[in-house]
Design a protein around this motif. Structure first.
Motif, PDB file in Angstrom:
ATOM      1  N   LEU A 318       0.900  -1.153   0.000  1.00 14.60           N
ATOM      2  CA  LEU A 318       0.000   0.000   0.000  1.00 14.60           C
ATOM      3  C   LEU A 318       0.939   1.203   0.000  1.00 14.60           C
ATOM      4  O   LEU A 318       1.317   1.714   1.048  1.00 14.60           O
ATOM      5  N   VAL A 319       1.347   1.622  -1.192  1.00  8.60           N
ATOM      6  CA  VAL A 319       2.508   2.491  -1.341  1.00  8.60           C
ATOM      7  C   VAL A 319       2.077   3.896  -1.727  1.00  8.60           C
ATOM      8  O   VAL A 319       1.207   4.087  -2.590  1.00  8.60           O
ATOM      9  N   GLY A 320       2.690   4.889  -1.092  1.00  8.62           N
ATOM     10  CA  GLY A 320       2.388   6.284  -1.369  1.00  8.62           C
ATOM     11  C   GLY A 320       3.172   6.827  -2.555  1.00  8.62           C
ATOM     12  O   GLY A 320       3.921   6.105  -3.232  1.00  8.62           O
ATOM     13  N   TYR A 321       3.007   8.118  -2.787  1.00 15.36           N
ATOM     14  CA  TYR A 321       3.582   8.792  -3.948  1.00 15.36           C
ATOM     15  C   TYR A 321       4.477   9.941  -3.490  1.00 15.36           C
ATOM     16  O   TYR A 321       4.405  10.402  -2.349  1.00 15.36           O
ATOM     17  N   SER A 322       5.291  10.434  -4.411  1.00 16.66           N
ATOM     18  CA  SER A 322       6.080  11.625  -4.126  1.00 16.66           C
ATOM     19  C   SER A 322       5.180  12.865  -4.183  1.00 16.66           C
ATOM     20  O   SER A 322       4.038  12.808  -4.635  1.00 16.66           O
ATOM     21  N   ASP A 323       5.719  13.981  -3.704  1.00 16.01           N
ATOM     22  CA  ASP A 323       5.035  15.278  -3.754  1.00 16.01           C
ATOM     23  C   ASP A 323       3.727  15.307  -2.973  1.00 16.01           C
ATOM     24  O   ASP A 323       2.786  16.007  -3.340  1.00 16.01           O
ATOM     25  N   ASP A 324       3.650  14.516  -1.891  1.00 15.69           N
ATOM     26  CA  ASP A 324       2.440  14.561  -1.060  1.00 15.69           C
ATOM     27  C   ASP A 324       2.661  15.347   0.228  1.00 15.69           C
ATOM     28  O   ASP A 324       1.789  15.372   1.105  1.00 15.69           O
ATOM     29  N   GLY A 325       3.838  15.980   0.353  1.00 11.44           N
ATOM     30  CA  GLY A 325       4.120  16.786   1.526  1.00 11.44           C
ATOM     31  C   GLY A 325       4.708  16.026   2.694  1.00 11.44           C
ATOM     32  O   GLY A 325       4.885  16.603   3.775  1.00 11.44           O
ATOM     33  N   HIS A 326       5.044  14.729   2.499  1.00 13.03           N
ATOM     34  CA  HIS A 326       5.563  13.916   3.593  1.00 13.03           C
ATOM     35  C   HIS A 326       6.837  13.201   3.146  1.00 13.03           C
ATOM     36  O   HIS A 326       7.016  12.897   1.965  1.00 13.03           O
ATOM     37  N   GLU A 327       7.700  12.924   4.102  1.00 13.60           N
ATOM     38  CA  GLU A 327       8.948  12.216   3.834  1.00 13.60           C
ATOM     39  C   GLU A 327       8.713  10.723   4.012  1.00 13.60           C
ATOM     40  O   GLU A 327       8.395  10.256   5.124  1.00 13.60           O
ATOM     41  N   HIS A 328       8.858   9.951   2.941  1.00 12.97           N
ATOM     42  CA  HIS A 328       8.666   8.504   3.039  1.00 12.97           C
ATOM     43  C   HIS A 328       9.114   7.854   1.744  1.00 12.97           C
ATOM     44  O   HIS A 328       9.270   8.519   0.702  1.00 12.97           O
ATOM     45  N   PHE A 329       9.326   6.553   1.792  1.00 13.09           N
ATOM     46  CA  PHE A 329       9.543   5.793   0.564  1.00 13.09           C
ATOM     47  C   PHE A 329       8.233   5.743  -0.220  1.00 13.09           C
ATOM     48  O   PHE A 329       7.150   5.650   0.354  1.00 13.09           O
ATOM     49  N   GLY A 330       8.336   5.790  -1.548  1.00 13.72           N
ATOM     50  CA  GLY A 330       7.154   5.736  -2.405  1.00 13.72           C
ATOM     51  C   GLY A 330       7.371   4.815  -3.583  1.00 13.72           C
ATOM     52  O   GLY A 330       8.341   4.038  -3.616  1.00 13.72           O
ATOM     53  N   ILE A 331       6.503   4.917  -4.562  1.00 16.75           N
ATOM     54  CA  ILE A 331       6.581   4.045  -5.732  1.00 16.75           C
ATOM     55  C   ILE A 331       7.928   4.172  -6.429  1.00 16.75           C
ATOM     56  O   ILE A 331       8.475   3.190  -6.936  1.00 16.75           O
ATOM     57  N   ALA A 332       8.499   5.374  -6.430  1.00 21.40           N
ATOM     58  CA  ALA A 332       9.791   5.590  -7.090  1.00 21.40           C
ATOM     59  C   ALA A 332      10.926   4.842  -6.401  1.00 21.40           C
ATOM     60  O   ALA A 332      12.009   4.689  -6.993  1.00 21.40           O
ATOM     61  N   ASP A 333      10.712   4.375  -5.176  1.00 21.01           N
ATOM     62  CA  ASP A 333      11.770   3.685  -4.423  1.00 21.01           C
ATOM     63  C   ASP A 333      11.671   2.168  -4.511  1.00 21.01           C
ATOM     64  O   ASP A 333      12.474   1.464  -3.893  1.00 21.01           O
ATOM     65  N   LEU A 334      10.720   1.668  -5.266  1.00 25.14           N
ATOM     66  CA  LEU A 334      10.576   0.226  -5.416  1.00 25.14           C
ATOM     67  C   LEU A 334      11.536  -0.298  -6.481  1.00 25.14           C
ATOM     68  O   LEU A 334      11.902   0.428  -7.424  1.00 25.14           O
ATOM     69  N   PRO A 335      11.946  -1.565  -6.372  1.00 22.85           N
ATOM     70  CA  PRO A 335      12.789  -2.149  -7.419  1.00 22.85           C
ATOM     71  C   PRO A 335      12.063  -2.169  -8.761  1.00 22.85           C
ATOM     72  O   PRO A 335      10.829  -2.212  -8.823  1.00 22.85           O
ATOM     73  N   HIS A 336      12.836  -2.161  -9.835  1.00 19.93           N
ATOM     74  CA  HIS A 336      12.227  -2.212 -11.162  1.00 19.93           C
ATOM     75  C   HIS A 336      11.602  -3.579 -11.440  1.00 19.93           C
ATOM     76  O   HIS A 336      10.704  -3.690 -12.278  1.00 19.93           O
ATOM     77  N   HIS A 337      12.089  -4.608 -10.754  1.00 29.87           N
ATOM     78  CA  HIS A 337      11.444  -5.924 -10.819  1.00 29.87           C
ATOM     79  C   HIS A 337      11.269  -6.418  -9.394  1.00 29.87           C
ATOM     80  O   HIS A 337      12.190  -6.351  -8.575  1.00 29.87           O
ATOM     81  N   ILE A 338      10.069  -6.893  -9.089  1.00 28.28           N
ATOM     82  CA  ILE A 338       9.743  -7.400  -7.760  1.00 28.28           C
ATOM     83  C   ILE A 338       9.461  -8.889  -7.911  1.00 28.28           C
ATOM     84  O   ILE A 338       8.473  -9.288  -8.529  1.00 28.28           O
ATOM     85  N   ASP A 339      10.329  -9.698  -7.357  1.00 31.88           N
ATOM     86  CA  ASP A 339      10.211 -11.139  -7.573  1.00 31.88           C
ATOM     87  C   ASP A 339       8.904 -11.697  -7.024  1.00 31.88           C
ATOM     88  O   ASP A 339       8.271 -12.539  -7.658  1.00 31.88           O
ATOM     89  N   ALA A 340       8.517 -11.252  -5.830  1.00 29.29           N
ATOM     90  CA  ALA A 340       7.273 -11.760  -5.233  1.00 29.29           C
ATOM     91  C   ALA A 340       6.612 -10.666  -4.418  1.00 29.29           C
ATOM     92  O   ALA A 340       7.281  -9.954  -3.662  1.00 29.29           O
ATOM     93  N   VAL A 341       5.310 -10.542  -4.599  1.00 23.53           N
ATOM     94  CA  VAL A 341       4.460  -9.742  -3.715  1.00 23.53           C
ATOM     95  C   VAL A 341       3.654 -10.723  -2.875  1.00 23.53           C
ATOM     96  O   VAL A 341       3.088 -11.686  -3.412  1.00 23.53           O
ATOM     97  N   VAL A 342       3.605 -10.493  -1.568  1.00 20.48           N
ATOM     98  CA  VAL A 342       2.880 -11.376  -0.664  1.00 20.48           C
ATOM     99  C   VAL A 342       1.732 -10.593  -0.024  1.00 20.48           C
ATOM    100  O   VAL A 342       1.949  -9.513   0.543  1.00 20.48           O
ATOM    101  N   ILE A 343       0.524 -11.120  -0.126  1.00 18.34           N
ATOM    102  CA  ILE A 343      -0.657 -10.525   0.497  1.00 18.34           C
ATOM    103  C   ILE A 343      -1.021 -11.387   1.696  1.00 18.34           C
ATOM    104  O   ILE A 343      -1.282 -12.587   1.557  1.00 18.34           O
ATOM    105  N   SER A 344      -1.064 -10.778   2.893  1.00 16.03           N
ATOM    106  CA  SER A 344      -1.308 -11.562   4.102  1.00 16.03           C
ATOM    107  C   SER A 344      -2.784 -11.899   4.301  1.00 16.03           C
ATOM    108  O   SER A 344      -3.112 -12.986   4.773  1.00 16.03           O
TER     109      SER A 344
END
Length: 580
Positions: A318-344
């Motif tokens: 559940l990933v946020g975006y840049s330019d939202d006024g907050h300091e955090h990792f966002g979509i731009a900080d994800l790897p270009h390839h994600i081997d596995a996404v796990v939904i709990s």
């Protein structure tokens, strides 16, 4: 399921801020060119390939309601539309002032109150009539579920059920099996893949609403529809369509925006707004993890990325975006390839179509818990994701293992609690093992049966870090599951059966059971950029935050590190057997 073939619908919203215009042809000559046609220089359209901005938000909508999992599934969505959402709208139309006054009190944020944004009451009323017309198949399905329940209550008294099949309501014919449990109580189960191929899936209602930057002060999306407004570009193309993959791939690889606009069916009035979503800046390279290290990055709420040099696992994105006024990792900080996404599990703060849709081309495999088999309260994540265009989805049962990469795998552990004692099995506690380290993501569990995790430790051993949710108050049973219940809940049932996680004492006991060397409290809905989805934000005096401090003290007494994860964090572990 039927895939999109008809021309898409596009609604041109008023101009987005600072629109960027793209020239698609060479400039016109400044004087008349009188040379013969064959002597003239051929003019070729200029193709400018550009990148999708990291700040662009893409919210998936159904009948203009935010697309959360219990609304996406046709059967649960039908009941939620009729029992939860439409009553909010009707109540607003009857008394707009009541909703306006309620929302003036910040403490009422997250309640069943409609914020129309810039829309007038008359416009809301007109939209309601549109929903009642366009959602006819879903509303019929909701009514037919009631009819089938009544039929079974009256006629299924322990004898054979085959004589009742001709009386199953039309929208459910061929989509259900009539059954008894071992106490001879009648029920039915859905053939879910067939529901997604029925009229009740309503692909025509699917819209992706794009904004150039994250909206500020957005209304709570489970109480208010996302209506057309200035700054939104709404495109009516089904979520499963491949053109969305091409749009979101443009975050990494530049795209011909003119050609993409044509494929999306945008008219001339919308192309300028579409252009504003792109720029010429290439994305920064992703930081690689050195050999022999395991890196954990916390993106907010329950989203954690575990990486090694060989591969990575992204949990509950559940990933946020840049330019939202907050300091955090966002979509731009994800790897270009994600081997596995796990939904709990199936809850909307752990299953985000908004994020998953934007990562569809990057994900190797989506790993989900195995469903129970067609019960109303427990839809299948695998069936849903496949209907939404995801092709590599793997189900895991309890204690199953999924190999991600060399030295990296995921084990599905039992998940108990947080579901108000309903029989829901589409849930698991992911255990990520990386380079000999192990990380247990206990999300929202309530470990009310200590013996369970004694047995788990006997199987998987001790863990290096425990991530545990401390939402120890939780919403009432009816808040999420009320529309699905066959009988009206009593006040006591609704208030005492809650969607709660652990408290500090439970979390500390669990940490001791699994031998955790580090304990992290998370998944409490505190990040400010997620308020429109979680309904809450950081409050130092709240009970969950107070419990996180108590957990830190309990762990400190045992010389174990503990902290509350908030906004952004990064930790690095050396491979097991090496020095820190």
């Amino acid at each position: 399921m039927a895939h999109w073939e008809s021309p898409p619908r596009a609604c041109a919203a008023p101009s987005l801020r600072d629109p960027i215009r793209i020239s698609t042809t060479s400039p016109e000559p400044t004087s008349v060119d009188r040379r013969p046609p064959l002597a003239r220089e051929r003019r070729v359209p200029v193709i400018q390939k550009r990148h999708l901005r990291a700040s662009v938000v893409a919210q998936p909508l159904l009948h203009r309601w935010y697309a959360w999992p219990y609304l996406i599934a046709p059967h649960t969505g039908a009941l939620n539309l009729r029992e939860r959402l439409l009553p909010i709208v009707r109540n607003y139309v009857m008394s707009p002032a009541l909703h306006r006054n309620a929302l003036a009190d910040p403490s009422r944020y997250g309640g069943p109150f409609l914020d129309p944004g810039s829309a007038s009451t008359a416009e809301v009323e007109a939209w309601l009539e549109t929903v009642l017309r366009d959602a006819r198949a879903r509303l019929t399905l909701a009514d037919d579920i009631d009819r089938l329940r009544a039929l079974l209550a009256e006629r299924a008294t322990g004898g054979p059920l085959e004589s009742l099949y001709p009386e199953v309501p039309e929208s459910l014919r061929g989509c259900v099996e009539l059954v008894y449990d071992t106490a001879n109580r009648p029920s039915f189960r859905f053939f879910e893949p067939l529901l997604y191929r029925s009229p009740a899936f309503e692909e025509h209602s699917q819209v992706l609403s794009l904004t150039a930057v994250p909206p500020r002060d957005q209304a709570f999306v489970y109480g208010s529809p996302v209506l057309p407004s200035p700054g939104r570009l709404d495109i009516g193309v089904p979520f499963s369509a491949g053109v969305w993959d091409d749009l979101f791939a443009a975050r990494l690889q530049p795209v011909d925006t003119r050609e993409l606009a044509e494929r999306l069916g945008l008219d001339a009035g919308a192309t300028g707004d579409f252009d504003a979503l792109f720029h010429d800046e290439a994305p920064r390279p992703h930081d690689l993890v050195p050999d022999g290290q395991v890196r954990m990055r916390y993106f907010g709420h329950a989203t954690v990325l575990v990486e090694t040099a060989a591969g990575c696992v992204l949990l509950d994105p559940l990933v946020g975006y840049s330019d939202d006024g907050h300091e955090h990792f966002g979509i731009a900080d994800l790897p270009h390839h994600i081997d596995a996404v796990v939904i709990s599990h199936f809850h909307s703060d752990h299953f985000s179509l908004e994020t998953l849709l934007q990562l569809r081309t990057r994900i190797g495999t989506i790993v989900v818990p195995r469903a129970s088999g067609g019960t109303l309260q427990d839809p299948s994540l695998k069936v849903m994701l496949e209907a939404l265009g995801f092709r590599r989805v793997v189900e895991m049962g309890e204690l199953d293992t999924h190999q991600v990469a060399e030295g990296l795998d995921v084990v599905g552990l039992p998940f108990i609690g947080e579901h108000a004692d309903l029989d829901i099995r589409t849930k698991m506690v992911p255990l990520v093992r990386a380079l000999g380290r192990s990380f247990m993501f206990a999300t929202d569990i309530t470990p009310v049966e200590p013996a369970l995790y004694d047995r788990v430790r006997d199987v998987v051993g001790e863990v290096d870090a425990l991530f545990v949710g401390l939402e120890c108050v939780g919403a009432s049973l009816g808040w999420l599951y009320g529309p699905l219940m066959e009988a009206k809940l009593t006040r006591e049932q609704n208030q005492t059966r809650r969607l709660k996680g652990s408290d500090a004492a439970m979390a500390d006991r669990l940490a001791r059971q699994v031998g955790a060397r580090h304990v992290y409290a998370y998944a409490m809905g505190l990040e400010p950029w997620l308020k429109h989805l979680t309904g809450s934000d950081f409050d130092a005096e709240s009970e969950p935050v107070r419990q996180s401090h108590l957990l830190e003290e309990l762990c400190r007494q045992r010389s174990v590190g503990s902290e509350l994860l908030y906004r952004q964090a990064e930790r690095v572990w050396p491979a097991a057997g090496t020095r820190s």
